[in-house]
Design an enzyme around this catalytic site. Structure first.
Site, mmCIF file in Angstrom:
data_model
loop_
_atom_site.group_PDB
_atom_site.id
_atom_site.type_symbol
_atom_site.label_atom_id
_atom_site.label_comp_id
_atom_site.label_asym_id
_atom_site.label_seq_id
_atom_site.Cartn_x
_atom_site.Cartn_y
_atom_site.Cartn_z
ATOM 1 N N THR A 197 0.846 -1.202 0.000
ATOM 2 C CA THR A 197 0.000 0.000 0.000
ATOM 3 C C THR A 197 0.879 1.249 0.000
ATOM 4 O O THR A 197 1.974 1.222 0.564
ATOM 5 C CB THR A 197 -0.874 -0.028 1.263
ATOM 6 O OG1 THR A 197 -1.756 -1.133 1.166
ATOM 7 C CG2 THR A 197 -1.675 1.246 1.454
ATOM 8 N N ARG A 225 -14.552 -7.016 -0.345
ATOM 9 C CA ARG A 225 -13.956 -6.639 0.946
ATOM 10 C C ARG A 225 -13.373 -5.220 0.866
ATOM 11 O O ARG A 225 -12.738 -4.860 -0.117
ATOM 12 C CB ARG A 225 -12.856 -7.638 1.304
ATOM 13 C CG ARG A 225 -12.081 -7.308 2.582
ATOM 14 C CD ARG A 225 -10.790 -6.586 2.279
ATOM 15 N NE ARG A 225 -9.927 -6.463 3.454
ATOM 16 C CZ ARG A 225 -8.833 -5.718 3.507
ATOM 17 N NH1 ARG A 225 -8.454 -5.034 2.442
ATOM 18 N NH2 ARG A 225 -8.114 -5.652 4.591
ATOM 19 N N VAL A 226 -13.599 -4.442 1.888
ATOM 20 C CA VAL A 226 -13.021 -3.099 1.943
ATOM 21 C C VAL A 226 -12.112 -3.034 3.167
ATOM 22 O O VAL A 226 -12.510 -3.440 4.264
ATOM 23 C CB VAL A 226 -14.128 -2.016 2.031
ATOM 24 C CG1 VAL A 226 -13.512 -0.635 2.194
ATOM 25 C CG2 VAL A 226 -15.010 -2.064 0.784
ATOM 26 N N GLY A 227 -10.893 -2.533 2.967
ATOM 27 C CA GLY A 227 -9.931 -2.442 4.075
ATOM 28 C C GLY A 227 -9.972 -1.083 4.754
ATOM 29 O O GLY A 227 -10.953 -0.329 4.639
ATOM 30 N N THR A 248 -0.652 1.415 6.825
ATOM 31 C CA THR A 248 -0.544 0.225 5.983
ATOM 32 C C THR A 248 -0.461 -0.994 6.885
ATOM 33 O O THR A 248 0.176 -0.944 7.938
ATOM 34 C CB THR A 248 0.692 0.281 5.068
ATOM 35 O OG1 THR A 248 0.812 -0.994 4.410
ATOM 36 C CG2 THR A 248 1.987 0.558 5.816
ATOM 37 N N GLY A 249 -1.120 -2.069 6.477
ATOM 38 C CA GLY A 249 -1.084 -3.272 7.306
ATOM 39 C C GLY A 249 -2.391 -4.032 7.186
ATOM 40 O O GLY A 249 -3.109 -3.875 6.203
HETATM 41 N N1 ASP Z 1 -4.156 -1.851 4.753
HETATM 42 C C1 ASP Z 1 -4.434 -2.442 3.476
HETATM 43 C C2 ASP Z 1 -5.731 -3.190 3.541
HETATM 44 O O1 ASP Z 1 -5.985 -3.847 4.526
HETATM 45 C C3 ASP Z 1 -3.377 -3.385 3.009
HETATM 46 C C4 ASP Z 1 -1.958 -2.902 3.130
HETATM 47 O O2 ASP Z 1 -1.658 -1.901 3.745
HETATM 48 O O3 ASP Z 1 -1.107 -3.571 2.548
HETATM 49 O O4 ASP Z 1 -6.448 -3.161 2.571
#
Ligand code: ASP
Length: 333
Positions: A197, A225-227, A248-249
């Site tokens: 991300t 799905r929504v993050g 990010t995560g």
């Molecule tokens: N935070 C993002 C999500 O869960 C993924 C990521 O940061 O790599 O969609």
């Protein structure tokens, strides 16, 4: 005699304090946190990441140096990373369990707490531009799926076929995860791997902070799905009073912990510095939830903060008159 050491201390500290003076403008970014290990990196790959991170910082800097807004700088820097196949945003986004790409993005203006976001878009080349259009040209904060895409067309944004987002690397990763999933009887493994991300925070010459985030989400996510990335207060937050944040995560945890707003709240209500607030949330709240990830943040004085509980996080920082800083690995690597 006794006064000498004090005087000496003053001369020692004064230049340090001056070097910490508020820069005219500053920009900081992340390109995802995860299992980023030096031993797995080739010099070519390392160089490629360093180059794109530097170009993104420079794109933002150009705007900020000319007196442009932090919002413009955030968008310009994110476009560079969305257009690069190296990151999990725009071109290079990861695949859903259906083998398609669904992208999320958001942006927030710290001057007036205005915000815009999009979720699950499949044909918009640069979701960060669309998030900004939602903020500025609609009555809403978050648009999703088909409705967001019709809005993108109305706004004359660049539309691409979903295939544009295809990269072999991300496709292979989906197959690997699907195979593992079969072997482990259906439990999708979101705990490991890399998160590419991208997120940017900037402070402009007018003292305005902006933050933005763009992502393809998690490999093998259930379609629809929504993050956290398009959720204001979770993946992105900006308030001139406190800071700008991009996360990010593992998004599910970042939503539940309201990560980005929690950092701002720790500064506002508890008086924590931006770095302490980030560390408390990442090494406290998020780690206690047994989740992985990181953040980039910047306070109203242009101080950047990076915090992550993964082996590495792609990151960068540049302030007026300074040289670009690029980091990839965590301590001890
Ligand atoms: N935070 C993002 C999500 O869960 C993924 C990521 O940061 O790599 O969609």
């Amino acid at each position: 005699m006794k006064k000498m050491p004090l005087l000496f201390l003053f001369f020692l500290i004064a230049p340090l304090a001056l070097s910490g003076d508020k820069p005219e403008y500053a920009i900081a970014l992340h390109g995802g946190a995860g299992t980023i290990l030096k031993k797995n990196m080739t010099p070519e790959k390392e160089k490629a990441f360093q180059e794109i991170i530097t170009s993104a910082l420079r794109a933002g800097e150009k705007i900020l140096a000319e007196g442009g807004s932090s919002l413009d700088a955030v968008v310009a820097a994110i476009i560079i990373m969305e257009d690069s196949p190296l990151f999990n945003a725009g071109k290079g986004a990861v695949f859903t369990n259906q083998g398609r790409n669904e992208l999320d993005a958001s942006i927030m203006n710290g001057a007036d707490l205005n915000a815009g976001a999009v979720a699950g878009v499949t044909i918009v080349k640069n979701p960060i531009i669309l998030a900004r259009k939602v903020m500025e040209n609609s009555k809403h904060v978050l648009l999703s799926g088909a409705g967001a895409e019709v809005f993108a067309k109305d706004q004359n944004l660049e539309i691409v076929d979903n295939k544009y987002f295809f990269t072999q690397r991300r496709w292979d990763r989906l197959q690997e995860i699907k195979k593992k999933e079969k072997e482990s009887a259906g439990s999708a493994d979101f705990k490991t791997g890399k998160h590419g991300t991208v997120g940017v925070v900037a402070l402009d010459k007018n003292g305005n902070i902006a933050a933005g985030t763009s992502t393809g989400g998690l490999t093998n996510k259930r379609f629809g799905r929504v993050g956290d990335s398009p959720i204001i207060g979770a993946g992105t937050y900006a308030d001139n009073k406190t800071c700008g944040v991009s996360a990010t995560g593992q998004g599910e945890y970042f939503i539940r912990a309201a990560v980005a707003h929690r950092i701002s709240a720790l500064m506002e209500y508890k008086g924590l510095s931006v770095q302490k607030a980030c560390d408390q949330v990442i090494h406290g709240t998020i780690t206690d939830m047994k989740a992985l990830g990181g953040v980039v943040a910047m306070d109203a004085d242009g101080n950047p903060a990076f915090s992550f509980n993964t082996p590495g996080m792609y990151r960068g920082y540049l302030k007026a008159g300074g040289k670009p800083y690029v980091g990839i690995y965590g301590d001890g690597q």
